[in-house]
Structures are given as C-alpha cells and as structure tokens.
Design a protein around this motif. Structure first.
Motif, mmCIF file in Angstrom:
data_model
loop_
_atom_site.group_PDB
_atom_site.id
_atom_site.type_symbol
_atom_site.label_atom_id
_atom_site.label_comp_id
_atom_site.label_asym_id
_atom_site.label_seq_id
_atom_site.Cartn_x
_atom_site.Cartn_y
_atom_site.Cartn_z
ATOM 1 N N ILE A 140 -8.629 2.313 20.310
ATOM 2 C CA ILE A 140 -9.574 2.963 19.410
ATOM 3 C C ILE A 140 -8.854 3.476 18.164
ATOM 4 O O ILE A 140 -7.655 3.772 18.208
ATOM 5 C CB ILE A 140 -10.269 4.148 20.136
ATOM 6 N N GLY A 141 -9.610 3.636 17.074
ATOM 7 C CA GLY A 141 -9.082 4.262 15.862
ATOM 8 C C GLY A 141 -9.114 3.315 14.673
ATOM 9 O O GLY A 141 -9.356 2.112 14.815
ATOM 10 N N VAL A 142 -8.886 3.881 13.499
ATOM 11 C CA VAL A 142 -8.969 3.119 12.259
ATOM 12 C C VAL A 142 -7.563 3.006 11.677
ATOM 13 O O VAL A 142 -6.920 4.033 11.440
ATOM 14 C CB VAL A 142 -9.884 3.843 11.242
ATOM 15 N N ASP A 143 -7.130 1.807 11.460
ATOM 16 C CA ASP A 143 -5.790 1.621 10.892
ATOM 17 C C ASP A 143 -5.872 1.820 9.379
ATOM 18 O O ASP A 143 -6.373 0.956 8.654
ATOM 19 C CB ASP A 143 -5.275 0.216 11.243
ATOM 20 N N ARG A 144 -5.371 2.949 8.921
ATOM 21 C CA ARG A 144 -5.399 3.235 7.484
ATOM 22 C C ARG A 144 -3.979 3.282 6.910
ATOM 23 O O ARG A 144 -3.720 3.907 5.890
ATOM 24 C CB ARG A 144 -6.127 4.560 7.223
ATOM 25 N N THR A 145 -3.056 2.641 7.637
ATOM 26 C CA THR A 145 -1.670 2.659 7.168
ATOM 27 C C THR A 145 -1.502 1.704 5.992
ATOM 28 O O THR A 145 -2.354 0.854 5.727
ATOM 29 C CB THR A 145 -0.713 2.227 8.292
ATOM 30 N N ARG A 146 -0.339 1.854 5.324
ATOM 31 C CA ARG A 146 -0.049 0.949 4.210
ATOM 32 C C ARG A 146 0.343 -0.440 4.702
ATOM 33 O O ARG A 146 -0.010 -1.428 4.092
ATOM 34 C CB ARG A 146 1.096 1.524 3.356
ATOM 35 N N SER A 147 1.049 -0.479 5.824
ATOM 36 C CA SER A 147 1.594 -1.789 6.215
ATOM 37 C C SER A 147 0.553 -2.702 6.843
ATOM 38 O O SER A 147 0.461 -3.876 6.489
ATOM 39 C CB SER A 147 2.774 -1.588 7.165
ATOM 40 N N THR A 148 -0.255 -2.188 7.754
ATOM 41 C CA THR A 148 -1.180 -3.096 8.451
ATOM 42 C C THR A 148 -2.643 -2.708 8.272
ATOM 43 O O THR A 148 -3.527 -3.412 8.737
ATOM 44 C CB THR A 148 -0.879 -3.090 9.966
ATOM 45 N N THR A 174 -5.781 -0.219 5.909
ATOM 46 C CA THR A 174 -6.523 -0.239 4.640
ATOM 47 C C THR A 174 -5.710 0.310 3.477
ATOM 48 O O THR A 174 -6.166 0.271 2.334
ATOM 49 C CB THR A 174 -7.796 0.622 4.748
ATOM 50 N N GLY A 175 -4.568 0.903 3.774
ATOM 51 C CA GLY A 175 -3.727 1.429 2.703
ATOM 52 C C GLY A 175 -4.115 2.828 2.250
ATOM 53 O O GLY A 175 -3.493 3.395 1.346
ATOM 54 N N TYR A 176 -5.120 3.386 2.893
ATOM 55 C CA TYR A 176 -5.560 4.730 2.496
ATOM 56 C C TYR A 176 -4.402 5.730 2.493
ATOM 57 O O TYR A 176 -4.283 6.553 1.582
ATOM 58 C CB TYR A 176 -6.679 5.204 3.436
ATOM 59 N N ALA A 177 -3.531 5.649 3.505
ATOM 60 C CA ALA A 177 -2.433 6.622 3.601
ATOM 61 C C ALA A 177 -1.601 6.643 2.322
ATOM 62 O O ALA A 177 -1.042 7.681 1.940
ATOM 63 C CB ALA A 177 -1.548 6.321 4.808
ATOM 64 N N GLY A 178 -1.555 5.511 1.641
ATOM 65 C CA GLY A 178 -0.770 5.414 0.415
ATOM 66 C C GLY A 178 -1.357 6.182 -0.756
ATOM 67 O O GLY A 178 -0.735 6.257 -1.822
ATOM 68 N N GLN A 179 -2.529 6.774 -0.589
ATOM 69 C CA GLN A 179 -3.091 7.588 -1.680
ATOM 70 C C GLN A 179 -2.439 8.968 -1.746
ATOM 71 O O GLN A 179 -2.662 9.717 -2.694
ATOM 72 C CB GLN A 179 -4.606 7.728 -1.503
ATOM 73 N N TYR A 180 -1.682 9.324 -0.726
ATOM 74 C CA TYR A 180 -1.010 10.628 -0.727
ATOM 75 C C TYR A 180 0.376 10.501 -1.370
ATOM 76 O O TYR A 180 0.899 9.392 -1.536
ATOM 77 C CB TYR A 180 -0.843 11.134 0.716
ATOM 78 N N ALA A 181 0.961 11.644 -1.671
ATOM 79 C CA ALA A 181 2.351 11.666 -2.145
ATOM 80 C C ALA A 181 3.228 11.014 -1.065
ATOM 81 O O ALA A 181 2.904 11.096 0.124
ATOM 82 C CB ALA A 181 2.779 13.108 -2.392
ATOM 83 N N PRO A 182 4.346 10.394 -1.469
ATOM 84 C CA PRO A 182 5.150 9.639 -0.491
ATOM 85 C C PRO A 182 5.491 10.431 0.779
ATOM 86 O O PRO A 182 5.376 9.885 1.886
ATOM 87 C CB PRO A 182 6.411 9.288 -1.290
ATOM 88 N N ALA A 183 5.837 11.697 0.640
ATOM 89 C CA ALA A 183 6.235 12.461 1.833
ATOM 90 C C ALA A 183 5.071 12.557 2.818
ATOM 91 O O ALA A 183 5.245 12.459 4.038
ATOM 92 C CB ALA A 183 6.685 13.860 1.433
ATOM 93 N N VAL A 184 3.876 12.745 2.284
ATOM 94 C CA VAL A 184 2.696 12.882 3.141
ATOM 95 C C VAL A 184 2.299 11.508 3.684
ATOM 96 O O VAL A 184 1.987 11.359 4.871
ATOM 97 C CB VAL A 184 1.530 13.524 2.346
ATOM 98 N N ALA A 185 2.337 10.514 2.822
ATOM 99 C CA ALA A 185 1.981 9.150 3.249
ATOM 100 C C ALA A 185 2.888 8.711 4.396
ATOM 101 O O ALA A 185 2.410 8.165 5.398
ATOM 102 C CB ALA A 185 2.112 8.190 2.066
ATOM 103 N N TYR A 229 1.844 10.380 7.699
ATOM 104 C CA TYR A 229 0.620 9.834 8.311
ATOM 105 C C TYR A 229 0.818 8.384 8.766
ATOM 106 O O TYR A 229 0.243 7.942 9.752
ATOM 107 C CB TYR A 229 -0.539 9.904 7.326
ATOM 108 N N ASP A 230 1.624 7.645 8.039
ATOM 109 C CA ASP A 230 1.815 6.226 8.338
ATOM 110 C C ASP A 230 2.520 5.984 9.662
ATOM 111 O O ASP A 230 2.253 4.983 10.328
ATOM 112 C CB ASP A 230 2.681 5.598 7.232
ATOM 113 N N SER A 231 3.411 6.882 10.009
ATOM 114 C CA SER A 231 4.237 6.627 11.186
ATOM 115 C C SER A 231 3.601 7.229 12.442
ATOM 116 O O SER A 231 3.199 8.398 12.455
ATOM 117 C CB SER A 231 5.618 7.251 10.955
ATOM 118 N N LEU A 232 3.569 6.427 13.477
ATOM 119 C CA LEU A 232 3.029 6.935 14.754
ATOM 120 C C LEU A 232 3.869 8.088 15.291
ATOM 121 O O LEU A 232 3.380 8.936 16.030
ATOM 122 C CB LEU A 232 3.026 5.806 15.786
#
Ligand code: GCU
Length: 694
Positions: free
Chosen positions: A566-574, A576-587, A590-593
């Motif tokens: 379950i869940g929505v993949d919003r990471t940059r690598s695989t 929707t890339g949403y996580a990439g809208q944050y500053a790099p430290a925050v992105a 969120y990107d890493s499990l």
C-alpha cells in the motif's frame, strides 16, 4: 435562558464559550480586588471604535466574574485603562505611552500599594487596548495572580483571519454546527446579536480579519459586491469594525459575465478590468475600510483565468490593481489541481499541483496579492506533509490556510483538538532559506520580506447553541486565534487556558479535559487512515470509513492498496517526484525509506505490508495495533469524562457524553472495516489474534 433577537435562538450553556461568566467562588479573592476593580478610568480615541468595546468588555467581564460593578470614568485620549488608583498610575502610564506598540500591541502592568494599587492596560490603539482587555479577562478567568503583572504583547502574524464558508441560503459548506449565523433565505441576518457575539469571540483571541462568504461563490453571493447587498454588507462591516476586525468578501471570478452579461472574464480584457475597477470603487464608497477579495479560481470547477489561456498572476493582478487605490488585498487561493483525473493514470499527482502551478510565477504578483496556501498539498487530511510551496516563493506574499472545521478530522462529532497538528506545521523547517526557515517564520513574514502575510482558517461555527456542535470543538477556534497571535504558545498552554475558561479553574474538569484534548488528534489518527495515506472516507461526506471510496474516482486521491502492499510512491527516483519539491535536505529525508517518518510513510512510499517501521512493527501489524488501541483510547477518555459528572453542568455533561458515544461507535466501525479490509487484502493475521472479520 435568553432569547436572541432576530433569529429566535436560545442561548444555551456553552454560548458564552471561553468568554467566561463563571463567578469566582472564593469570596476573599473578590474582596481583595474590590478596590482595584471598583474604579476604572479610561481614555479612548473614538466613541464607537474598539476602544469603546474594550471598556464595555472589561466592565462586563468584571461584573460577571466578580459581581463588582465598576465606577467608570471615560475621557478622550490615547487608548489606556487604569483599574484602581489612576493618580498612582500616572508614571506607569507615561512610560507606557512612550512605548512603540504599533496598532495592535499592548502592555499590562500592575503596581502601587494598599489603596494606591493600580493595573494599567495600554494599547497602541483602540484595537491594542481591546486585546489587552481580553488578555486581562483571560488572566482573571484562569485564576492568575494579578498583583505583579508586567506584560508586553505584539502579534506575530499581521493577518489573523477567519474564513466563513457560509452560503446565502443559510447553509454552511463543511459546517457541522447548524446553519449560518450570517444568512437566511438569501438575506443577511443583521438583527442577530449572535454576529456581534461572534465578533467578540474572534477579537478575544486576536482575529483581525474575516471573509464572510464561502469561497465557492454561487449566484446570490456573486451579488454581494453590488448595490443590492452592499448596504447590508456595510452594516455587517460596522459590527466587526467595533471589534477591530476587517471584512473581506469571496468573489466569483466570472462576476462580470454573471452580473453584467459580459462575454468574457479574461483578465487582460480592458472592459473586464474596468468592470472590476468600478466594482472596487463602489465597494469602497460603501465600506471605506473594506479588507479585499478572497478568490478560489480554476479550482474544483470554479471559473478562473485558465479558461482564457491566462495564468494566475494575470488573474490575481487584475483584481489587485482594482483594489490597490484603496489599500485592499487579494487573497488568492492555491488550491488548484485537476479534479477530473483518470485513476488509471499513476503519473499525475495531485500533491504536486499547487507548487507546479504557482512556483514558476514567483515575482509576477502585485504586492497587494497574498497567496493563501492550505497547510498540506492535498486537503486538510488527518496527516499530510507541509505544502512545499511555503517559502518557495521569495517575492510573493504568502499566508497559511488551516481548517478549523473538522471536515476530515471527525466533523465535530469526534474530538480532535487540532492545535498540535497546526503547531507541527508551523514548526516545520522548510530549509529553503537555510536551517530555521520554519513555516511560522515564513507566515509571519520573517524569512522573506513579505508586505502582507499571516494565517487564515476556515471557521467551525454555526447557529448551534454552543456555536460548534461539540462543546470541545470550541477549543479549536480558540486555539487557532491564540496560535495566530503567538505561534510559540504550546498546545498544553492553549488547551489548559481554554479548558479553565470554559469549565472553570476550581474543579477537576479542566485538567481532565486538557489531557483528552492533547491526546485527541493522535487518537483520531490511530483509528482512521494509517501512516499518512489519507482519504479512506465516504466520498463527499468525508466522515465515516470507506476504504475504496476515492480509489477509482476522479479526485486524485488514491492509496493503491493491493495484495502485496500500500501507499503512493512520490519519490524522485521511482515515483511522481513530488518529494523533489522540497529543499534537498527535506527531499532526501522523505525519499529514503530509512529516514521517512513512519507517520508519513504511505504518503511518500508504496511498501509491502511486511515492511518494518521505525517502531519495529510491520506495516500490517501497526494497522491492526493502532486501530485496536484507538478504540481503547476513546473508551478510556469516555471513562475519564464520566468522572466529571459533579464538575460540569448537567446539560453540557450530557451533550458531551452523547457525542462521545457517537465517537466510540465511529471508532469501532473504522477499526473493524480497516482491519478487515487489510486482512483480506494481505492475508496476514493479527499477531495477537484479536477479532477481525475475515
Ligand atoms: C475541500 C472541501 C470543499 C471546499 C474545498 C476548498 O475540497 O471538501 O468543500 O470547497 O476544499 O477548499 O475550496
């Protein structure tokens, strides 16, 4: 019981809300303050302004809480009140007069000895004085020591605003507390004493602006800016003005077409621009201190500049230009997304929408436009991350939009004190301008040099006897105002203050209720949608559980649960890339499990049910545990409240217990549906073997 003029309502217990009329029980305490409270000397600038309300509120509050009827001396002068010996207070008054308090700041100072004791309340203006009075009444109502006061307060946020989602037919969009107090049958309810009392409640927690109609502007409300309704709107503005609150209207972007038969509402069309200039001129002729327009455009089927191939800067600037000569603002909402999405399409992500639409427009908005951004990228869910748009536009005024109405958080049937959620949002560090670029600093205009900024929130009141349906939901309205004034206040302070003012500071009710309030968001979260995934609610109503209610719909709100995960993949690598809208430290976080917080895991990642959380539990076991615990925690809260039978009047006690019963039923239904659903999907049994309905 008292009839309220005009609307035939009855004031019930809870109507006074936190403006307590609770009489002090301790007679010695009353005698000790009699020399101070018995004599009040006031200086105010205008007879009809907030300064006059300050005197009224203070005298009324003192009489209600202590029975003392102060002897009042009122003269013209610069916004000050002395309780007790005015002569002895003169040095303190002179020092206070030299302080730069701005329009809204104030001082409270006590001094002197014996019969020369005094308390000085000094405001930067009548509004500041009114805020000083309400602060003082709060101190009285919470049993504070009044002998050695030395307080200086300035609001942190310039705009502290309430948005009514009231319609002129008397309904309230997402209203859970009866009908509108403002409208009935397409008329304004101007005789209503309730509107004045609402203004008092709002001013008492520092609110200084209100939009009085729903952001979805229908036919009748479109005419609020025309001569048909403007005189009535002006009378409404007068009621709020006495309490330092500026009035705004939500407007229909297509008004020139709907009202005057224009073929277009194109923001670059000279005829359309002129139409808005004329409207603005007329509004300001009728209401010289009118606040401005709140706009929902190109959002959920509302009209907007996209229809004409224009962007939102074009649209907002057209209105801003019309309002600018009068100092009016355009509050332009960023809740713009595709609400006709195809659920089969996994590449489009609603969460991305506000940032994708608005961020490229930075620097293009006029300086009397403020972008009003919902706290999260989706829509006031129980848990979602902070909107990445905050702080991402250095040259565009921004303000926060919260929702006090509990649309997705229990609808004022279930208790959910939202201050802890709002504080988490406000304390969130965007890192966009280096470490410490928190949302509260961005909203206060401290990170970027915004000309206008602050916090707005959707109201939760209606014409129910206690304003909010659930008595405990009042705490959210109170809490929003207190946080907007000072985001550093803790949830404990706010809940404690409200509980004491509402249920008295002498019995045990306040502490039991404070504890419940502080736990309530976490309780609500634990029995509803897990780990940040959201949206498992009945479509449109948004209260009861319906796991797949939004799964195959057009709204862009999916959880993608299947037999594996379950869940929505919003990471940059695989994703929707949403996580990439944050500053790099925050992105990166969120990107890493490994670093994504558990409570947002399913917002950012699609994981197997066997994925192990930081808590050490698997996702599926967390779902089972939290849902069983959620119900147990509701039941424990009900047992604690039941102990208060002797501490709370019988009407409020019974009304609260009734709603708590509804909450328990709701929690059980959520628990059983969620647990059963995920058991059926995953086939993985509960480690503890509790009842799940296979
Ligand atoms: C939510 C809510 C609507 C509201 C909208 C908005 O989607 O359910 O009723 O109109 O938000 O904020 O504009």
């Amino acid at each position: 019981m008292m009839r309220i003029k005009g609307v035939g309502l009855v004031k019930s217990r809870g109507y006074q809300a936190w403006l307590t009329e609770q009489r002090w029980e301790n007679g010695a305490r009353i005698e000790a303050v009699r020399p101070l409270f018995g004599r009040i000397t006031a200086a105010i600038e205008e007879e009809e302004g907030p300064g006059a309300s300050a005197i009224e509120e203070l005298a009324g509050g003192i009489a209600a809480q202590t029975g003392i009827r102060p002897e009042l001396t009122v003269k013209g002068g610069a916004s000050a009140i002395v309780l007790g010996d005015a002569g002895a207070a003169s040095a303190a008054l002179a020092a206070a007069a030299a302080d730069e308090l701005g329009e809204e700041g104030y001082l409270i100072q006590s001094g002197g000895e014996g019969s020369g004791r005094y308390i000085v309340l000094k405001g930067g203006s009548g509004r500041g004085l009114l805020y000083a009075v309400y602060h003082f009444l709060r101190l009285m109502g919470t049993g504070a020591e009044l002998a050695a006061l030395s307080l200086r307060e300035l609001p942190r946020n310039p705009l502290r605003m309430i948005d009514q989602w009231d319609n002129m037919d008397g309904s309230v969009e997402r209203g859970y507390s009866g009908r509108s107090i403002f409208y009935h049958d397409n008329r304004l309810l101007l005789e209503s004493e309730r509107i004045r009392d609402y203004a008092r409640l709002l001013a008492s927690v520092g609110i200084n602006a209100i939009a009085v109609n729903n952001v979805n502007v229908h036919r009748a409300e479109t005419r609020l800016i025309t001569p048909e309704y403007l005189p009535d709107v002006a009378r409404l503005a007068t009621v709020f003005r006495r309490y330092g609150i500026r009035l705004f209207l939500s407007v229909n972007y297509a008004a020139p077409m709907e009202l005057d038969g224009f073929a277009t509402a194109d923001p670059l069309d000279e005829g359309v621009r002129e139409w808005w200039r004329q409207r603005a001129a007329e509004v300001y002729r009728t209401i010289p201190d009118f606040g401005g327009f709140l706009v929902k455009a190109d959002s959920e089927n509302r009209p907007g500049p996209f229809t004409y191939g224009r962007d939102h800067a074009d649209g907002a600037n057209m209105l801003a230009e019309a309002l600018a000569p009068y100092g009016g603002l355009v509050l332009w909402r960023c809740f713009v997304y595709n609400c006709h999405q195809d659920w089969r399409d996994r590449s489009t992500d609603r969460a991305r929408a506000a940032y994708d639409h608005f961020r490229p427009l930075d620097g293009r908005f006029l300086d009397n436009v403020v972008l009003q951004i919902k706290n999260g990228p989706m829509d006031f869910q129980v848990r979602e991350p902070v909107s990445p748009l905050f702080g991402a536009m250095e040259r565009t005024n921004q303000m926060m939009e919260f929702q006090i109405a509990q649309e997705y958080t229990g609808q004022q049937r279930d208790v959910c004190f939202l201050v802890p959620q709002w504080k988490e949002v406000l304390n969130f560090d965007t890192h966009l301008s280096g470490e410490g670029s928190t949302v509260k600093r961005i909203a206060a205009g401290e990170v970027h040099p915004y000309k206008h900024s602050g916090l707005a929130a959707v109201s939760n009141i209606g014409n129910d006897g206690n304003w909010t349906g659930h008595h405990l939901a009042q705490a959210n309205l109170f809490g929003f105002g207190r946080l907007a004034w000072n985001p550093e206040l803790t949830s404990e302070e706010i809940a404690g203050e409200w509980s004491k003012l509402t249920f008295g500071c002498e019995g045990k009710a306040a502490s039991v209720i404070t504890r419940f309030l502080l736990d309530s968001w976490s309780i609500y979260e634990s029995y509803t949608a897990p780990l940040g995934v959201g949206w498992m609610v009945q479509p449109h109503y948004h209260y009861a559980v319906d796991v797949d209610g939004y799964e195959y719909s057009k709204w862009g709100t999916y959880h993608f649960a299947d037999c594996r995960g379950i869940g929505v993949d919003r990471t940059r690598s695989t994703g929707t890339g949403y996580a990439g809208q944050y500053a790099p430290a925050v992105a990166d976080r969120y990107d890493s499990l490994d670093t994504c917080p558990d409570n947002l895991l399913l917002f950012f990642h699609h994981v197997p049910y066997t994925h192990v959380l930081k808590s050490g539990k698997t996702v599926i076991q967390h779902i089972y545990d939290s849902h069983f615990e959620g119900v147990e925690r509701v039941e424990a809260a009900i047992r604690a409240i039941r102990q208060l039978e002797d501490d709370i009047d019988s009407a409020r006690f019974a009304e609260m217990l009734e709603r708590l019963g509804w909450q328990a039923d709701n929690a059980r239904q959520w628990r059983d549906v969620i647990n059963t659903y995920f058991y059926r999907k995953s086939g993985i049994p509960d480690e503890k073997g509790r009842p799940i309905y296979s």
